[in-house]
Design a protein around this motif. Structure first.
Motif, short mmCIF file in Angstrom:
data_model
loop_
_atom_site.label_atom_id
_atom_site.label_comp_id
_atom_site.label_asym_id
_atom_site.label_seq_id
_atom_site.Cartn_x
_atom_site.Cartn_y
_atom_site.Cartn_z
N ASP A 193 34.31 22.75 45.80
CA ASP A 193 34.81 22.60 47.23
C ASP A 193 36.03 21.49 46.97
N GLU A 194 37.39 22.06 48.01
CA GLU A 194 38.80 21.54 47.99
C GLU A 194 38.90 19.56 47.19
N PRO A 195 39.41 19.81 46.07
CA PRO A 195 40.34 18.46 45.43
C PRO A 195 40.21 17.33 45.84
N ILE A 196 39.65 16.53 46.22
CA ILE A 196 39.99 14.69 46.15
C ILE A 196 41.15 13.72 45.94
N PRO A 197 42.17 14.06 46.20
CA PRO A 197 42.66 12.77 45.34
C PRO A 197 42.57 11.51 45.15
N ASP A 198 42.50 11.28 43.64
CA ASP A 198 42.02 9.17 43.82
C ASP A 198 42.69 8.29 44.71
N GLN A 199 42.18 7.67 45.14
CA GLN A 199 42.59 6.84 46.33
C GLN A 199 43.53 5.67 45.85
N LYS A 200 44.10 5.96 44.57
CA LYS A 200 44.75 5.40 44.11
C LYS A 200 46.52 6.06 43.56
N LEU A 201 46.31 7.17 43.95
CA LEU A 201 47.06 8.49 43.74
C LEU A 201 48.48 8.12 44.48
N ARG A 202 49.05 8.42 43.51
CA ARG A 202 51.39 7.98 43.89
C ARG A 202 50.79 9.15 44.82
N ASP A 203 51.55 8.62 46.19
CA ASP A 203 52.09 9.76 47.05
C ASP A 203 52.72 10.91 47.80
N ASP A 204 53.61 10.40 45.96
CA ASP A 204 54.59 11.90 45.83
C ASP A 204 54.07 12.81 44.35
N ILE A 205 52.49 12.92 44.55
CA ILE A 205 52.31 13.90 43.40
C ILE A 205 51.29 14.62 44.06
N VAL A 206 52.04 16.26 43.88
CA VAL A 206 51.05 17.21 44.13
C VAL A 206 49.80 17.65 43.76
N VAL A 207 48.34 18.17 44.07
CA VAL A 207 47.58 18.28 42.94
C VAL A 207 47.64 19.41 42.04
N SER A 208 47.07 18.53 41.32
CA SER A 208 47.26 20.65 40.36
C SER A 208 46.68 21.80 39.68
N ASP A 209 47.63 22.32 39.07
CA ASP A 209 47.04 23.70 39.64
C ASP A 209 45.24 23.75 38.40
N SER A 210 45.51 23.22 38.14
CA SER A 210 43.69 22.98 37.24
C SER A 210 43.09 23.11 38.14
N ALA A 211 43.07 21.99 38.87
CA ALA A 211 41.70 21.38 40.35
C ALA A 211 41.82 22.67 41.22
N ILE A 212 42.76 22.73 41.89
CA ILE A 212 43.60 24.21 42.49
C ILE A 212 43.12 25.57 42.37
N LEU A 213 43.47 25.95 40.60
CA LEU A 213 42.36 27.84 40.74
C LEU A 213 40.82 27.58 40.67
N ALA A 214 40.65 26.48 39.64
CA ALA A 214 39.05 26.62 40.15
C ALA A 214 38.52 26.68 41.47
N TRP A 215 39.29 25.67 42.09
CA TRP A 215 38.43 25.84 43.21
C TRP A 215 38.99 26.98 44.19
#
Lengths: 220, 220
Positions: A193-215
């Motif tokens: 399913d769609e990657p879920i960001p860590d609740q503590k993730l900094r706002d300026d960080i976009v989801v990583s390619d590895s997770a997007i590609l696998a999804w």
């Protein structure tokens, strides 16, 4: 294609027509998963644990804490048996007897040894991490010396292996095809399913390619 | 809530804070799956096979052909270890070291015995079939005497058990939260897809309730 030798250990006795010893098929099934079950004998009794793994050629890597009971037992060079199973669907036949499953499974035999040098340990952890999620190793912080020191990496060469694959419709007794029973396959969804960001993730960080590609790849 | 006793066998050493011995949690994890891995010792070496199972109270049922090597070995009353693992997501941390998985897993220990009477065999097969797909037993043709005769049904009481559960976000080293690394969870889709009719299905038969319900419930 290269095959694993059939021995008393890995020869598939039941459902032999679903069996293959072909290395490429064994590797494909291994590479499609990231969690295996490993069994070993301790005090004469069987133990089994689920764990992450990775494959590099004919070598399988697993890892764990240096304090792990399993790691301590297995690194002594005892025989291990490892299974990877992908359940693809429930096969619903007209009779209870002919119910089955569509699956791809591999059973491997080998003897584990501990990986010693930092370089070899890092390689093993790279293989495991990349098998879990391709591209991830280069995205994250690599292990520190302290982290390497408290991690055991084990490897074993595949000494013997077999795979079993079932696909397709149920196979019923010929007279049962007249029964008023629905038959078919209930497919199992093996996707991300769609990657879920860590609740503590900094706002300026976009989801990583590895997770997007696998999804995305798993939902194509 | 009733607990399994912690013994040398089932005590979780690593990741003890993720461990539970609570019977209800063990049962819930068992009931959420249909394929287990069973390991046993033959000639001093470990073997492992994936197989379907069902639970009735504290009793686990498995089955197989009377000709199966595994069944022949296990029914002699040797100790077995069984694992059921649900992988719920990949936990992507900022460091390679803290990568993890969200999962629910159970490891059980017991000693198998063969079920003898037709009535008890049918009960075991009912339990396994209903665990795979609730409501299916009443929809399909029950086993004939010939089918019962070529099927071994084994059962074992859960002598010891432990469960491990991990949920939620990655846990990184405090200084790593500043890294420019995306972190989060890549969830794994544990659902059914729409049932696919057997190509030989008669046109006038509608899809069975068991398959429709399982598909719909898993996608709620």
């Amino acid at each position: 294609m290269e095959q694993y030798e059939k021995t008393a250990k890995n020869k598939v006795v039941r459902g032999a027509k679903r069996a293959t010893y072909d290395k490429e098929q064994v590797f494909n099934i291994l590479d499609a998963g990231c969690i295996c079950h490993i069994s070993f004998v301790m005090n004469g009794e069987p133990f089994i644990i689920p764990t992450a793994y990775g494959r590099d050629g004919e070598t399988i890597y697993v890892h764990g804490s240096v304090k792990s009971r399993t790691i301590k037992a297995v690194k002594e060079g005892i025989p291990v048996c490892m299974a990877v199973t992908h359940l693809d669907g429930l096969v619903l036949a007209r009779s209870a007897f002919h119910h089955s499953a569509n699956y791809r499974s591999v059973v491997l035999f080998g003897t584990a040894e501990e990986v010693e040098s930092n370089e070899d340990k890092n390689h093993g952890l790279f293989v495991i991490t990349e098998n879990i999620l391709k591209g991830r190793w280069d995205e994250c912080r690599v292990p520190s010396q302290k982290e390497l020191d408290i991690t055991s990496v084990l490897k074993f060469k595949i000494d013997a292996a077999s795979a079993k694959i079932r696909t397709g419709d149920p196979v019923d007794e010929s007279e049962d095809y007249n029964l008023n029973v629905w038959a078919g396959v209930l497919p199992i969804n093996n996707r991300y399913d769609e990657p879920i960001p860590d609740q503590k993730l900094r706002d300026d960080i976009v989801v990583s390619d590895s997770a997007i590609l696998a999804w995305q790849n798993s939902n194509e």
